[in-house]
Design a protein around this motif. Structure first.
Motif, PDB file in Angstrom:
ATOM      1  N   GLN A   1      -2.016   7.058   5.905  1.00  0.00           N
ATOM      2  CA  GLN A   1      -1.463   5.717   6.058  1.00  0.00           C
ATOM      3  C   GLN A   1      -0.490   5.711   7.227  1.00  0.00           C
TER       4      GLN A   1
ATOM      5  N   HIS B   1      -4.084   7.131  -3.440  1.00  0.00           N
ATOM      6  CA  HIS B   1      -3.622   5.864  -2.881  1.00  0.00           C
ATOM      7  C   HIS B   1      -3.333   4.895  -4.021  1.00  0.00           C
TER       8      HIS B   1
ATOM      9  N   ILE C   1      -2.169   0.631  -4.714  1.00  0.00           N
ATOM     10  CA  ILE C   1      -2.005  -0.719  -4.177  1.00  0.00           C
ATOM     11  C   ILE C   1      -1.257  -1.522  -5.229  1.00  0.00           C
TER      12      ILE C   1
ATOM     13  N   ILE D   1      -1.434  -2.948   7.677  1.00  0.00           N
ATOM     14  CA  ILE D   1      -2.204  -1.997   6.859  1.00  0.00           C
ATOM     15  C   ILE D   1      -3.175  -1.262   7.770  1.00  0.00           C
TER      16      ILE D   1
ATOM     17  N   ALA E   1       0.850  -1.187   0.000  1.00  0.00           N
ATOM     18  CA  ALA E   1       0.000   0.000   0.000  1.00  0.00           C
ATOM     19  C   ALA E   1       0.882   1.232   0.000  1.00  0.00           C
TER      20      ALA E   1
END
Length: 353
Positions: free
Chosen positions: A259, A140, A142, A101, A69
């Motif tokens: 995050q 974001h 991934i 996470i 992430a």
């Protein structure tokens, strides 16, 4: 002001300049990174536009297994390996809570999203999900790893694929940081309410009510509540935490995502203007030359002060926050080591306009 280029023009420019990273290329060419990604929709190995809302997207990410992430802002990149846990949230804020996470999600900024499958230099397939805000800036990302479930990725794309697969991405102007906001006539009331806080989450609503923002409040509150520290404090603290071996928390965010890393930091590597944490399951990349102010902040809570180190850029934007963390046995030993470390840092004189 960003350029208004067609998808075809963006692809032509990229063919002339293939080496820079996607974000660096977009910045150099005066376009948004999201526009660069969108420009390849419909091309061979091009991205697929998918639903961007986290309420639909993030529950499907769990099936991908171990992934990386990535959340960033202009000055820091936070990369964390792990498996996405359960997504909980409303239309205003969402949470994924896990030791690896750990995310705070702000759905209104999740405007466009893409699933990418690109051949790597070694012949493998690189897969990722990339989410952008209204300005086309990354919220974001991934990234799948070799251990991730490629079949689950294909199922996610099939589930969330949008009927309209346009290669154009209209973007709004990027919002400028407002700088420190201070309302002098409300300072006494804010200080009294600050001292009565029982939870650090009360802070933002409190300062906004009194006409401040985060940086403005820190400047106005002053010692002993908030102390200005040297600009290289983040590097000093990372190195000390590495040497001490105690866990810390590192928050990096943007308007759509925060995050969090919770745990030790081990391998601290300076590289040019960057200070990096290069651990197996966590990487941090900080542009140390972007740090304009660093504050030691003590927020009152029911169980004692929450003590943080917070770094800001020259425009007043928050780059990152760092806190102590309870250790693996769920005791406060790590927090106590953190508090002793940062409280021992010498303050500097405030030379601010």
């Amino acid at each position: 002001m960003r350029k208004n280029l067609t998808a075809e023009a963006i692809r032509a420019l990229r063919a002339e300049h293939p080496k820079p990273r996607a974000r660096d290329f977009a910045e150099e060419q005066g376009i948004a990174e999201g526009q660069l990604v969108a420009a390849y929709v419909g091309q061979p190995h091009g991205p697929v536009r998918i639903e961007a809302g986290p309420k639909r997207l993030l529950p499907l990410v769990t099936a991908l297994g171990d992934v990386m992430a990535l959340t960033r802002n202009e000055s820091a990149v936070h990369e964390k390996r792990g498996v996405f846990g359960e997504y909980k949230g409303s239309d205003h804020v969402g949470l994924i809570l896990g030791r690896e996470i750990d995310l705070r999600v702000f759905p209104s900024h999740w405007v466009s999203a893409f699933a990418l499958e690109e051949p790597g230099d070694d012949g493998s397939m690189k897969r990722s999900i990339q989410v952008f805000d209204a300005a086309g800036d990354a919220v974001h990302k991934i990234h799948l790893k070799p251990e991730s479930d490629a079949a689950a990725f294909a199922a996610l794309v099939a589930e969330l694929r949008l009927p309209e697969q346009s290669s154009d991405l209209p973007v709004a102007p990027r919002k400028a940081e407002p700088g420190p906001k201070i309302t002098s006539e409300n300072l006494a009331a804010m200080r009294a309410e600050y001292d009565a806080m029982t939870d650090p989450h009360q802070f933002i609503m409190m300062v906004q009510k009194h006409g401040f923002n985060r940086l403005g409040a820190y400047r106005a509150l002053g010692a002993p509540r908030c102390k200005l520290l040297a600009k290289d404090t983040v590097t000093t603290v990372l190195e000390a935490a590495s040497q001490g071996g105690f866990p810390i928390m590192i928050f990096v965010g943007n308007a759509g995502m925060i995050q969090i890393h919770s745990g030790p930091v081990e391998k601290i590597m300076p590289m040019g203007p960057w200070i990096n944490v290069m651990d197996p399951r966590f990487n941090l990349h900080l542009r140390a030359d972007h740090v304009a102010e660093v504050w030691l902040v003590e927020k009152p809570t029911k169980i004692g002060p929450a003590v943080s180190i917070e770094a800001f850029d020259a425009q007043g934007g928050l780059i990152l926050q760092m806190f102590g963390r309870r250790d693996a046995e769920d005791t406060y030993a790590g927090v106590e080591q953190w508090n002793a470390l940062v409280r021992g840092l010498p303050p500097v004189e405030m030379e601010l306009a």
